[in-house]
Motif scaffolding. Structure first.
Motif, PDB file in Angstrom:
ATOM      1  N   UNK A 111      -7.939  15.401   1.319  1.00 18.91           N
ATOM      2  CA  UNK A 111      -8.921  15.589   2.385  1.00 18.91           C
ATOM      3  C   UNK A 111      -9.572  14.255   2.788  1.00 18.91           C
ATOM      4  N   UNK A 112      -8.683  13.333   3.124  1.00 20.72           N
ATOM      5  CA  UNK A 112      -9.148  12.024   3.593  1.00 20.72           C
ATOM      6  C   UNK A 112      -8.544  11.724   4.959  1.00 20.72           C
ATOM      7  N   UNK A 113      -9.222  10.840   5.653  1.00 21.02           N
ATOM      8  CA  UNK A 113      -8.723  10.337   6.936  1.00 21.02           C
ATOM      9  C   UNK A 113      -8.540   8.822   6.779  1.00 21.02           C
ATOM     10  N   UNK A 114      -7.308   8.397   6.957  1.00 21.86           N
ATOM     11  CA  UNK A 114      -6.993   6.978   6.798  1.00 21.86           C
ATOM     12  C   UNK A 114      -6.538   6.412   8.138  1.00 21.86           C
ATOM     13  N   UNK A 115      -7.205   5.382   8.576  1.00 21.61           N
ATOM     14  CA  UNK A 115      -6.838   4.714   9.839  1.00 21.61           C
ATOM     15  C   UNK A 115      -6.584   3.237   9.553  1.00 21.61           C
ATOM     16  N   UNK A 116      -5.702   2.647  10.347  1.00 15.83           N
ATOM     17  CA  UNK A 116      -5.337   1.248  10.118  1.00 15.83           C
ATOM     18  C   UNK A 116      -5.226   0.482  11.434  1.00 15.83           C
ATOM     19  N   UNK A 117      -5.377  -0.809  11.297  1.00 12.97           N
ATOM     20  CA  UNK A 117      -5.129  -1.704  12.433  1.00 12.97           C
ATOM     21  C   UNK A 117      -4.550  -3.010  11.898  1.00 12.97           C
TER      22      UNK A 117
ATOM     23  N   UNK B 130       3.044  -8.071   7.929  1.00 11.03           N
ATOM     24  CA  UNK B 130       1.809  -7.760   8.650  1.00 11.03           C
ATOM     25  C   UNK B 130       0.628  -7.677   7.701  1.00 11.03           C
ATOM     26  N   UNK B 131      -0.500  -8.146   8.209  1.00  9.62           N
ATOM     27  CA  UNK B 131      -1.767  -8.012   7.485  1.00  9.62           C
ATOM     28  C   UNK B 131      -2.507  -6.837   8.118  1.00  9.62           C
ATOM     29  N   UNK B 132      -2.815  -5.846   7.297  1.00 15.09           N
ATOM     30  CA  UNK B 132      -3.356  -4.590   7.827  1.00 15.09           C
ATOM     31  C   UNK B 132      -4.708  -4.268   7.190  1.00 15.09           C
ATOM     32  N   UNK B 133      -5.643  -3.934   8.034  1.00 10.93           N
ATOM     33  CA  UNK B 133      -6.946  -3.450   7.559  1.00 10.93           C
ATOM     34  C   UNK B 133      -6.933  -1.930   7.621  1.00 10.93           C
ATOM     35  N   UNK B 134      -7.166  -1.299   6.474  1.00 10.77           N
ATOM     36  CA  UNK B 134      -7.134   0.159   6.384  1.00 10.77           C
ATOM     37  C   UNK B 134      -8.512   0.688   5.991  1.00 10.77           C
ATOM     38  N   UNK B 135      -8.913   1.729   6.690  1.00  6.61           N
ATOM     39  CA  UNK B 135     -10.193   2.372   6.394  1.00  6.61           C
ATOM     40  C   UNK B 135      -9.915   3.790   5.886  1.00  6.61           C
ATOM     41  N   UNK B 136     -10.360   4.062   4.668  1.00  5.27           N
ATOM     42  CA  UNK B 136     -10.169   5.381   4.066  1.00  5.27           C
ATOM     43  C   UNK B 136     -11.515   6.096   4.045  1.00  5.27           C
ATOM     44  N   UNK B 137     -11.561   7.238   4.745  1.00  5.07           N
ATOM     45  CA  UNK B 137     -12.813   8.000   4.832  1.00  5.07           C
ATOM     46  C   UNK B 137     -12.621   9.372   4.209  1.00  5.07           C
ATOM     47  N   UNK B 138     -13.102   9.582   2.993  1.00  6.88           N
ATOM     48  CA  UNK B 138     -13.009  10.915   2.378  1.00  6.88           C
ATOM     49  C   UNK B 138     -13.969  11.876   3.069  1.00  6.88           C
ATOM     50  N   UNK B 139     -13.612  13.125   3.053  1.00  9.93           N
ATOM     51  CA  UNK B 139     -14.461  14.116   3.706  1.00  9.93           C
ATOM     52  C   UNK B 139     -15.842  14.133   3.033  1.00  9.93           C
ATOM     53  N   UNK B 140     -16.876  13.899   3.827  1.00 14.92           N
ATOM     54  CA  UNK B 140     -18.238  13.915   3.318  1.00 14.92           C
ATOM     55  C   UNK B 140     -18.619  12.654   2.567  1.00 14.92           C
ATOM     56  N   UNK B 141     -17.756  11.641   2.522  1.00 15.22           N
ATOM     57  CA  UNK B 141     -18.068  10.424   1.781  1.00 15.22           C
ATOM     58  C   UNK B 141     -18.130   9.198   2.688  1.00 15.22           C
TER      59      UNK B 141
END
Length: 211
Positions: free
Chosen positions: A141-147, A167-178
């Motif tokens: 139950x996470x949302x992971x986005x990258x650029x 590639x150098x990638x920045x990833x943002x991991x957002x757990x539900x409610x966290x």
């Protein structure tokens, strides 16, 4: 006495005339022999210069044509290679982002993008592990986005249809409610050109300190 002198004068005139005729005949003979022997005469010399000039002009024209042809081919190849490299860079970045972006609310759409971006063994791996990955993502139950922060094509064989990109990638991991957490990773990917364009054939992280 007078008659003898007149006789001598006439004989002298005859000899002089004979000598003149002989010199004329000799000159004509020499001219004929020169023409028969192939010696250059005024007319042939007059033709020699224009012919030489024409040959020089034709040679210069061919050299110019050959040079322009080589330059045009070389320039065309360079332009085509640059376009291929740009396409690999574009597709590679999109593929890396697709594989590092996951939303537990849209698992099937994300996995479809994985399939669309891949080919060969990588695609088979996605197809065979699809159900397992879906369960893992939904449970996390996470949302992971990258650029992509930076990327470069490290290998490209346009004739063989193979390439590699890092590639150098920045990833943002957002757990539900966290709280979302950001991290930066480097990825290396291999690409293959298919009938549908360039696709990712392999993808993996680059260890810290790795090239």
């Amino acid at each position: 006495m007078a008659g003898a002198r007149e006789s001598d004068l006439r004989e002298g005139e005859v000899r002089a005339a004979d000598e003149v005729d002989a010199s004329v005949v000799g000159a004509d003979r020499e001219a004929g022999e020169a023409r028969a022997g192939g010696a250059p005469v005024a007319g042939s010399r007059a033709w020699a210069l224009p012919v030489a000039v024409v040959l020089v002009v034709l040679s210069a024209g061919y050299a110019l044509w050959a040079g322009l042809g080589w330059w045009s081919t070389s320039t065309g190849d360079s332009v085509a290679y640059a376009r291929e490299r740009d396409e690999v860079l574009r597709v590679g970045q999109i593929g890396v982002v697709n594989f590092t972006t996951l939303d537990f609310r849209e698992v099937d759409e994300d996995l479809d993008r994985w399939l669309d971006s891949s080919t060969g063994d990588l695609r088979r791996e996605v197809e065979e592990g699809r159900e397992t990955r879906r369960e893992q993502i939904e449970q996390a139950r996470t949302v992971t986005t990258s650029r992509v922060l930076d990327a470069a094509v490290t290998e490209l064989d346009a004739r063989a249809g193979t390439a590699a990109l890092i590639a150098v990638v920045e990833t943002t991991v957002a757990p539900e409610g966290g709280q979302p957490v950001k991290k930066t990773n480097r990825y290396r990917t291999a690409l293959i050109r298919t009938d549908a364009g360039w696709k990712l054939a392999a993808l993996g992280p680059v260890a810290a300190g790795g090239a």
